[in-house]
Write a protein that holds these residues in place. Structure first.
Motif, PDB file in Angstrom:
ATOM      1  N   LEU A 129      -8.464  -2.062   6.292  1.00  0.00           N
ATOM      2  CA  LEU A 129      -8.439  -2.927   5.121  1.00  0.00           C
ATOM      3  C   LEU A 129      -8.811  -4.358   5.486  1.00  0.00           C
ATOM      4  CD1 LEU A 129      -7.710  -3.657   2.184  1.00  0.00           C
ATOM      5  CD2 LEU A 129      -5.309  -3.788   2.896  1.00  0.00           C
ATOM      6  N   LEU A 160      -5.660   6.652  -0.807  1.00  0.00           N
ATOM      7  CA  LEU A 160      -4.988   5.382  -1.087  1.00  0.00           C
ATOM      8  C   LEU A 160      -4.487   5.402  -2.525  1.00  0.00           C
ATOM      9  CD1 LEU A 160      -4.183   2.604  -0.111  1.00  0.00           C
ATOM     10  CD2 LEU A 160      -6.473   1.789  -0.683  1.00  0.00           C
ATOM     11  N   ASN A 171       0.825  -1.206   0.000  1.00  0.00           N
ATOM     12  CA  ASN A 171       0.000   0.000   0.000  1.00  0.00           C
ATOM     13  C   ASN A 171       0.860   1.258   0.000  1.00  0.00           C
ATOM     14  OD1 ASN A 171      -2.712  -1.331   0.481  1.00  0.00           O
ATOM     15  ND2 ASN A 171      -1.595  -2.035   2.284  1.00  0.00           N
ATOM     16  N   ARG A 207     -10.561   0.088  -2.756  1.00  0.00           N
ATOM     17  CA  ARG A 207      -9.916   1.385  -2.989  1.00  0.00           C
ATOM     18  C   ARG A 207     -10.938   2.437  -3.419  1.00  0.00           C
ATOM     19  NH1 ARG A 207      -5.432   2.553  -7.575  1.00  0.00           N
ATOM     20  NH2 ARG A 207      -4.945   4.700  -6.988  1.00  0.00           N
ATOM     21  N   CYS A 241      -2.828  -0.110  -3.927  1.00  0.00           N
ATOM     22  CA  CYS A 241      -3.201  -1.203  -3.022  1.00  0.00           C
ATOM     23  C   CYS A 241      -3.274  -2.472  -3.865  1.00  0.00           C
ATOM     24  CB  CYS A 241      -4.534  -0.899  -2.346  1.00  0.00           C
ATOM     25  SG  CYS A 241      -5.086  -2.150  -1.180  1.00  0.00           S
TER      26      CYS A 241
END
Length: 384
Positions: free
Chosen positions: A252, A167, A158, A276, A170
């Motif tokens: 997550l 983000l 990540n 995401r 990922c």
């Protein structure tokens, strides 16, 4: 026997006047008159204390909103997302419903038995938290372990913007290597621009300073140095320095736990792509005043590396040297062939391109294999 009954009996049975009963039992004469009136209308049972609850509550939360709050709690928890009162209020507002206060939502959840009491937590005022002032000022990176349906261990890499929690990348790999880190960073920076700095732990994919070498750099360190990006590493054994991404891993994994177990890396990466989208665009963040990371990231000026040749002029490419020792690069609408040497055949490389200047490094070791200025009059760029 209640005090009200004693007062009534003192008047009706003992013959006390209203004034005498009021003085004896320390109440007002008006109250004695009211008790006698109730007694004559309905007997002794009528003088018992009455409920002070109002006949109607105009500001009471409508039943359909209370039902919606309970439903949202279950839906969000089943999806592995935050389901606290503030988040539920955000979703209600987004859906166009009248939004009660968070304390009202909390009371509704308590009444439904949906909140488990927790020990008193550390006060927020005791925490001293660093936060970058701009997007792209600092990118945090780390990877965490996850298991496929058959128990196979994989690693999820990540990259997270420190200021906005956006983000940036990922993706799951088996395993995360130095080459993977370099390639992922290159792809993210090509799309979002170069960060001014990075913050990671001291894993070998990020730094070689604890690898027992003699001051050498790995591929990630070489890339950052070439781009004039400040590299920051947390103190060994002190993960709090990378607290944001450590906390992100909890979010997550909570979400992944609520999904069907992935059988392959492809399935897992499809799930991560969905996560995401939710995390960046659909999930309000408490630390961002209930805004989404995308909203914060896209609505603020971006930081730049100090004294770096930044902007659209920079290109970052990854490639692999062919069997003849060459790599190709498109410049000025023509494909150029760059000689590296047969001794380096099949090595993965990273190319940093600024106008005509090119720096080529081996991705895994960070060794600079060639620096050149492209001759626009030649297709093949021979070694000098």
């Amino acid at each position: 026997m209640s005090k009200q009954k004693v007062i009534v009996l003192a008047v009706t049975e003992q013959g006390l006047s209203h004034s005498q009963a009021a003085a004896k039992y320390a109440v007002s004469r008006q109250w004695v008159h009211e008790l006698i009136r109730r007694y004559r209308a309905g007997g002794l049972s009528a003088v018992e204390p009455r409920s002070r609850r109002p006949n109607s509550v105009p500001q009471r939360t409508p039943d359909d909103i209370a039902t919606r709050i309970v439903h949202l709690r279950g839906t969000l928890q089943a999806a592995g997302l935050d389901a606290g009162p503030q988040t539920i209020a955000w979703h209600l507002q987004r859906q166009g419903h009248a939004t009660p206060s968070t304390s009202t939502i909390r009371r509704i959840l308590h009444a439904a038995g949906l909140i488990t009491p927790e020990p008193k937590k550390r006060p927020k005022a005791s925490l001293h938290r660093f936060e970058a002032a701009q997007p792209n000022e600092t990118w945090q990176s780390d990877f965490t372990h996850w298991s496929l349906a058959d128990g196979t261990d994989v690693e999820i890499l990540n990259f997270l913007d420190d200021h906005s929690r956006y983000l940036l990348a990922c993706t799951a790999y088996r395993p995360v290597t130095g080459t993977v880190v370099v390639n992922t960073f290159a792809q993210a920076s090509s799309y979002y621009g170069l960060p001014a700095s990075t913050l990671t732990d001291n894993g070998l994919v990020y730094t070689a300073r604890f690898a027992g070498g003699k001051g050498g750099r790995n591929g990630f360190e070489t890339l950052l140095a070439a781009l004039n990006i400040t590299q920051k590493n947390g103190s060994p054994g002190h993960p709090q320095t990378q607290g944001k991404i450590e906390r992100f891993h909890q979010t997550l994994k909570k979400w992944l736990t609520g999904q069907p177990a992935a059988h392959t890396l492809i399935e897992l990466n499809d799930q991560l792509g969905k996560f995401r989208q939710i995390y960046n665009h659909e999930r309000p963040h408490r630390a961002l005043d209930r805004r989404t990371p995308a909203n914060v990231y896209n609505n603020a000026p971006k930081a730049l590396p100090l004294n770096a040749r930044q902007g659209g002029h920079w290109r970052i490419r990854t490639d692999r040297i062919d069997t003849t020792g060459k790599i190709s690069l498109r410049y000025n609408a023509r494909l150029r062939h760059i000689g590296i040497g047969r001794a380096h055949a099949h090595k993965p490389v990273l190319m940093l391109i600024h106008n005509r200047d090119v720096v080529i490094t081996e991705t895994t070791t960070g060794e600079i294999l060639r620096e050149l200025t492209i001759d626009p009059d030649r297709d093949y760029q021979p070694r000098q």
